[in-house]
Design an enzyme around this catalytic site. Structure first.
Site, PDB file in Angstrom:
ATOM      1  N   ASN A  39     -71.051 -47.087  12.484  1.00 48.69           N
ATOM      2  CA  ASN A  39     -70.866 -46.691  13.885  1.00 48.69           C
ATOM      3  C   ASN A  39     -71.560 -47.636  14.886  1.00 48.69           C
ATOM      4  O   ASN A  39     -71.322 -47.551  16.090  1.00 48.69           O
ATOM      5  CB  ASN A  39     -71.313 -45.237  14.122  1.00 48.69           C
ATOM      6  N   ASN A  59     -64.895 -36.247  18.340  1.00 49.22           N
ATOM      7  CA  ASN A  59     -65.531 -36.109  19.660  1.00 49.22           C
ATOM      8  C   ASN A  59     -64.874 -37.009  20.705  1.00 49.22           C
ATOM      9  O   ASN A  59     -64.626 -36.586  21.834  1.00 49.22           O
ATOM     10  CB  ASN A  59     -67.016 -36.504  19.586  1.00 49.22           C
ATOM     11  N   ASP A 105     -66.204 -35.094  13.157  1.00 47.01           N
ATOM     12  CA  ASP A 105     -65.341 -36.136  13.742  1.00 47.01           C
ATOM     13  C   ASP A 105     -64.395 -35.581  14.801  1.00 47.01           C
ATOM     14  O   ASP A 105     -63.961 -34.435  14.720  1.00 47.01           O
ATOM     15  CB  ASP A 105     -64.536 -36.796  12.601  1.00 47.01           C
TER      16      ASP A 105
HETATM   17  C1  IPE Z   1     -67.353 -40.764  10.379  1.00 47.18           C
HETATM   18  O1  IPE Z   1     -66.483 -40.768  11.453  1.00 47.18           O
HETATM   19  C2  IPE Z   1     -68.770 -40.830  10.853  1.00 47.18           C
HETATM   20  C3  IPE Z   1     -69.273 -39.663  11.567  1.00 47.18           C
HETATM   21  C4  IPE Z   1     -68.619 -38.576  11.828  1.00 47.18           C
HETATM   22  C5  IPE Z   1     -70.638 -39.765  11.984  1.00 47.18           C
HETATM   23  P1  IPE Z   1     -65.831 -42.103  12.023  1.00 47.18           P
HETATM   24  O2  IPE Z   1     -65.070 -41.741  13.228  1.00 47.18           O
HETATM   25  O3  IPE Z   1     -66.878 -43.143  12.173  1.00 47.18           O
HETATM   26  O4  IPE Z   1     -64.878 -42.552  10.819  1.00 47.18           O
HETATM   27  P2  IPE Z   1     -63.556 -43.408  10.824  1.00 47.18           P
HETATM   28  O5  IPE Z   1     -63.837 -44.664  11.598  1.00 47.18           O
HETATM   29  O6  IPE Z   1     -62.492 -42.591  11.466  1.00 47.18           O
HETATM   30  O7  IPE Z   1     -63.256 -43.637   9.383  1.00 47.18           O
HETATM   31  C1  IPE Z   2     -67.523 -38.398  15.585  1.00 52.30           C
HETATM   32  O1  IPE Z   2     -66.579 -38.449  16.596  1.00 52.30           O
HETATM   33  C2  IPE Z   2     -68.898 -38.774  16.056  1.00 52.30           C
HETATM   34  C3  IPE Z   2     -69.372 -40.071  15.563  1.00 52.30           C
HETATM   35  C4  IPE Z   2     -68.731 -40.859  14.747  1.00 52.30           C
HETATM   36  C5  IPE Z   2     -70.651 -40.515  16.056  1.00 52.30           C
HETATM   37  P1  IPE Z   2     -65.848 -39.799  16.978  1.00 52.30           P
HETATM   38  O2  IPE Z   2     -66.648 -40.462  18.037  1.00 52.30           O
HETATM   39  O3  IPE Z   2     -65.590 -40.631  15.786  1.00 52.30           O
HETATM   40  O4  IPE Z   2     -64.522 -39.266  17.587  1.00 52.30           O
HETATM   41  P2  IPE Z   2     -63.067 -39.893  17.420  1.00 52.30           P
HETATM   42  O5  IPE Z   2     -62.809 -39.981  15.958  1.00 52.30           O
HETATM   43  O6  IPE Z   2     -63.109 -41.236  18.067  1.00 52.30           O
HETATM   44  O7  IPE Z   2     -62.173 -38.937  18.108  1.00 52.30           O
HETATM   45 MG    MG Z   3     -64.036 -40.686  14.504  1.00 48.87          MG
END
Ligand code: IPE
Ligand code: IPE
Ligand code: MG
Length: 248
Positions: free
Chosen positions: A78, A32, A30
């Site tokens: 997602n 990114n 998480d």
């Molecule tokens: C969890 O991260 C899913 C992945 C890393 C693939 P999210 O970014 O989707 O989770 P929340 O929304 O912060 O709980």
């Molecule tokens: C995790 O990073 C990757 C996925 C959930 C696909 P995020 O895209 O959730 O990154 P943040 O949490 O918005 O920074």
């Molecule tokens: Mg995230």
């Protein structure tokens, strides 16, 4: 190089103490999006760097003797994200699967994709099928890529399959052991250590069933900044923990 290869901590008697390595590490990759935002880049740029970090960490886990690495790449929730971001992530996953098909045998990495594969594009489904055919022939280090994965979804699917088997006379009494056989992770030991970077302190529907006794490790580092040293720190913290499983 790993601290686990080079610098085994010394006990007071001067003997190298053995580090307790987790057999199975799971990571919620998480942060990114925030990483990209901080740099004024599109979120997909963060996913792209995140995918590189995943490759690096997988190689490192294999080299230090971890048996299973499970990563959360795309959750059942997602899909709520903008189409552009979802297709960017799918493109990166497609690229990784292509690469895996080329390299799995040579690098001896057994890749398993866990999740609701039927809802993915025909192209991705085809690549996933190909990777599982190759994986069947391999032993050793295993990477579980959670793709369109949700812990609750996994539990519902397992319950449905069990119910069907019960109706058909193929299943008896439901125990924890039998239930586990109906999950995506059948036959795989539960994760010992679950790492969540990015400063969020939640599970976000990851490995709900399997995490019952996992050790949790949180760090503020965003996934694209995560590296081998960060993993060493997580393992080192794990190594010092006393896992009691409810015992005294
Ligand atoms: C969890 O991260 C899913 C992945 C890393 C693939 P999210 O970014 O989707 O989770 P929340 O929304 O912060 O709980
Ligand atoms: C995790 O990073 C990757 C996925 C959930 C696909 P995020 O895209 O959730 O990154 P943040 O949490 O918005 O920074
Ligand atoms: Mg995230």
């Amino acid at each position: 190089m790993s601290i686990f290869k080079l610098k085994k901590p010394m006990s007071r008697a001067g003997k190298a103490e053995s580090i307790k390595l987790p057999r199975h590490i799971a990571i919620i990759m998480d942060g990114n999006g925030r990483w990209a935002k901080k740099r004024g880049l599109p979120r997909t740029a963060g996913h792209s760097v995140g995918a590189e970090v995943f490759r690096k960490i997988a190689t490192y886990c294999k080299n230090i003797g971890i048996e299973y690495l499970t990563v959360f790449a795309f959750s059942t929730e997602n899909w709520k994200r903008p189409d552009e971001e979802v297709s960017g992530i799918m493109a990166l996953l497609e690229k990784y699967l292509h690469e895996a098909i080329e390299k799995m045998e040579k690098e001896s990495i057994r890749l398993a994709v866990m999740g609701n594969i039927e809802e993915l594009s025909p192209k991705i489904r085809q690549l996933v099928n190909k990777t599982s055919q190759i994986a069947e022939k391999l032993n050793g280090f295993q990477v579980n890529l959670c793709l369109n994965y949700g812990g609750r979804d996994e539990i519902i699917k397992a319950a449905q399959k069990y119910a069907q088997d019960y109706r058909d006379g193929r299943a008896n009494e439901l125990t924890e052991e039998t239930f586990a056989k109906y999950t995506f992770f059948a036959g795989i030991p539960d994760p010992d250590l679950i790492i969540r970077p990015s400063g969020e302190y939640r599970i976000s529907n990851f490995l709900i069933w399997q995490s019952a006794y996992a050790e949790l490790y949180f760090t503020d580092t965003l996934w694209p900044d995560f590296n081998e040293r960060e993993l060493d720190k997580a393992i080192s913290s794990y190594s010092k923990r006393d896992r009691r499983y409810g015992g005294a």
